[in-house]
Design an enzyme around this catalytic site. Structure first.
Site, PDB file in Angstrom:
ATOM      1  N   GLN A  11       0.827  -1.210   0.000  1.00  0.00           N
ATOM      2  CA  GLN A  11       0.000   0.000   0.000  1.00  0.00           C
ATOM      3  C   GLN A  11       0.860   1.258   0.000  1.00  0.00           C
ATOM      4  O   GLN A  11       1.901   1.312   0.645  1.00  0.00           O
ATOM      5  CB  GLN A  11      -0.911   0.001   1.225  1.00  0.00           C
ATOM      6  CG  GLN A  11      -2.150  -0.831   0.998  1.00  0.00           C
ATOM      7  CD  GLN A  11      -3.137  -0.746   2.155  1.00  0.00           C
ATOM      8  OE1 GLN A  11      -3.320  -1.719   2.861  1.00  0.00           O
ATOM      9  NE2 GLN A  11      -3.762   0.387   2.314  1.00  0.00           N
ATOM     10  N   SER A  92       4.580  -6.247   2.727  1.00  0.00           N
ATOM     11  CA  SER A  92       3.260  -6.212   3.366  1.00  0.00           C
ATOM     12  C   SER A  92       2.209  -6.826   2.430  1.00  0.00           C
ATOM     13  O   SER A  92       2.284  -7.999   2.106  1.00  0.00           O
ATOM     14  CB  SER A  92       2.917  -4.776   3.781  1.00  0.00           C
ATOM     15  OG  SER A  92       1.750  -4.727   4.561  1.00  0.00           O
ATOM     16  N   LEU A  93       1.240  -6.023   1.955  1.00  0.00           N
ATOM     17  CA  LEU A  93       0.234  -6.531   1.018  1.00  0.00           C
ATOM     18  C   LEU A  93       0.889  -7.236  -0.172  1.00  0.00           C
ATOM     19  O   LEU A  93       0.360  -8.224  -0.697  1.00  0.00           O
ATOM     20  CB  LEU A  93      -0.638  -5.352   0.551  1.00  0.00           C
ATOM     21  CG  LEU A  93      -1.749  -5.534  -0.477  1.00  0.00           C
ATOM     22  CD1 LEU A  93      -1.288  -5.479  -1.903  1.00  0.00           C
ATOM     23  CD2 LEU A  93      -2.582  -6.789  -0.240  1.00  0.00           C
ATOM     24  N   ARG A 117      -9.178  -8.563   4.246  1.00  0.00           N
ATOM     25  CA  ARG A 117      -8.063  -8.117   5.090  1.00  0.00           C
ATOM     26  C   ARG A 117      -8.153  -6.602   5.317  1.00  0.00           C
ATOM     27  O   ARG A 117      -8.031  -6.123   6.445  1.00  0.00           O
ATOM     28  CB  ARG A 117      -6.741  -8.491   4.405  1.00  0.00           C
ATOM     29  CG  ARG A 117      -5.463  -8.102   5.151  1.00  0.00           C
ATOM     30  CD  ARG A 117      -4.262  -8.579   4.336  1.00  0.00           C
ATOM     31  NE  ARG A 117      -2.965  -8.350   4.948  1.00  0.00           N
ATOM     32  CZ  ARG A 117      -2.194  -7.302   4.708  1.00  0.00           C
ATOM     33  NH1 ARG A 117      -2.597  -6.361   3.863  1.00  0.00           N
ATOM     34  NH2 ARG A 117      -1.009  -7.184   5.294  1.00  0.00           N
ATOM     35  N   HIS A 201       0.718  -3.639  11.041  1.00  0.00           N
ATOM     36  CA  HIS A 201       1.868  -4.373  11.592  1.00  0.00           C
ATOM     37  C   HIS A 201       2.169  -4.086  13.060  1.00  0.00           C
ATOM     38  O   HIS A 201       3.291  -4.310  13.501  1.00  0.00           O
ATOM     39  CB  HIS A 201       3.123  -4.144  10.726  1.00  0.00           C
ATOM     40  CG  HIS A 201       2.883  -4.463   9.282  1.00  0.00           C
ATOM     41  ND1 HIS A 201       2.608  -5.746   8.850  1.00  0.00           N
ATOM     42  CD2 HIS A 201       2.813  -3.671   8.187  1.00  0.00           C
ATOM     43  CE1 HIS A 201       2.396  -5.716   7.539  1.00  0.00           C
ATOM     44  NE2 HIS A 201       2.501  -4.484   7.120  1.00  0.00           N
ATOM     45  N   GLN A 250       1.753 -11.639  10.120  1.00  0.00           N
ATOM     46  CA  GLN A 250       2.238 -10.467   9.371  1.00  0.00           C
ATOM     47  C   GLN A 250       1.442  -9.208   9.695  1.00  0.00           C
ATOM     48  O   GLN A 250       1.972  -8.108   9.671  1.00  0.00           O
ATOM     49  CB  GLN A 250       2.170 -10.769   7.863  1.00  0.00           C
ATOM     50  CG  GLN A 250       2.875  -9.758   6.994  1.00  0.00           C
ATOM     51  CD  GLN A 250       2.048  -9.388   5.777  1.00  0.00           C
ATOM     52  OE1 GLN A 250       0.878  -9.049   5.904  1.00  0.00           O
ATOM     53  NE2 GLN A 250       2.649  -9.458   4.616  1.00  0.00           N
TER      54      GLN A 250
END
Length: 312
Positions: A11, A92-93, A117, A201, A250
């Site tokens: 993102q 991440s994503l 999510r 996170h 994560q």
């Protein structure tokens, strides 16, 4: 031929109009977005091309749109006979894009999953409650120390280790504000509050992580056809239960990106392709390990440049 790694952005890399030029030349870009859109019941291509920006930036829209963007670029690379990546990773994503590209999840399942999510993340922390800030110019341990100092009973944690001297912190909005001030006092070059709607996170994401774990139970995971380094432990996983667990963790554990790039370099890889819009990860590669050549692929010109370098 040079060994390559393929990485996928997270993102923040989204933009209205992303991949438009690439889609004009390579129909598989549109086809990939259509596949994701059909699974989700939402036109992700139209949203990514026409916006509005505010709607694209809502996390439950951003995540599936970026997932499709990363997978689309990877499919273009495959069609252009780029060599199979020796390893993949995503920020991440972006880890979900890597898992789709590695054959762990079908795109349709992953698109629905990352939309959930995003929704779970937003529900876990109401807008305005959490925040994230980028701290530039401090050592990792200094950032951890100012987080401890600034928390004052709230959550404040170092969550993205992006490059040496660039660490992102997340937590309660007031705590992150305090950490930003303390970081400047400690000698940080800058402490920038990020334009995000959720503090990813950190511990505030644990309720979202639990919901995500339940949602994943219904999905079939396959063994990866290409090694994928996970954010949580900078290691590969081949067992479906392990992959699910790592994706759950994560959400509330740090993204160890510096170590991920170092692990890529340790595999004697020469080129790191960033598959998806923007050049964020390419910039980080340069700062982490000068021996690696980072090349973004997001339009026909950058694709040509990357293919030329790979085939040199």
């Amino acid at each position: 031929m040079t060994k390559i790694a393929v990485t996928f952005p997270g993102q923040g890399s989204q933009a209205v109009g992303m991949l438009a030029e690439l889609a004009g030349v390579h129909p598989v870009v549109r086809e990939t977005f259509e596949e994701g859109s059909d699974a989700l019941g939402r036109d992700l291509w139209q949203l990514s091309q026409q916006g509005p920006k505010e709607t694209l930036n809502e996390t439950e829209n951003t995540q599936p749109a970026l997932l499709c963007a990363g997978v689309a670029v990877q499919r273009v690379l495959q069609q252009q006979s780029a060599p199979q990546a020796a390893v993949m990773a995503g920020h991440s994503l972006g880890e979900y894009s890597a898992l789709v590209a590695a054959g762990v999840l079908p795109l349709g399942d992953a698109t629905r999953l990352v939309a959930m999510r995003g929704r779970f993340m937003q529900q876990a922390v109401p807008a305005g409650t959490g925040a994230m800030a980028a701290i530039l110019g401090l050592e990792d341990d200094q950032v951890r120390a100012v987080c401890e100092q600034g928390a004052q009973g709230q959550v404040a944690a170092a969550v993205n280790f992006n490059s040496p001297g660039q660490v992102v912190v997340a937590g309660h909005a007031e705590a992150v504000q305090r950490v930003a001030e303390l970081a400047k006092e400690a000698g940080a070059r800058r402490a920038l509050l990020l334009d995000v709607s959720v503090p990813s996170h950190c511990e505030l994401m644990r309720p979202a992580a639990e919901q995500l774990g339940e949602a994943m139970e219904a999905l079939a995971f396959s063994a990866p056809q290409v090694p994928v380094l996970h954010n949580v432990n900078v290691a590969e996983a081949s067992d479906a239960d392990d992959i699910r667990r790592l994706l759950v963790e994560q959400l509330y554990k740090p993204v160890r990106w510096v170590e991920t790039v170092e692990a890529i370099a340790a595999r004697e890889i020469g080129i790191v392709i960033e598959a998806g819009p923007g050049k964020v990860l390419t910039g980080l590669v340069k700062r982490i390990d000068k021996s690696l050549q980072g090349l973004p692929v997001f339009d026909p010109a950058s694709l040509d440049k990357a293919l030329e370098a790979i085939n040199a």
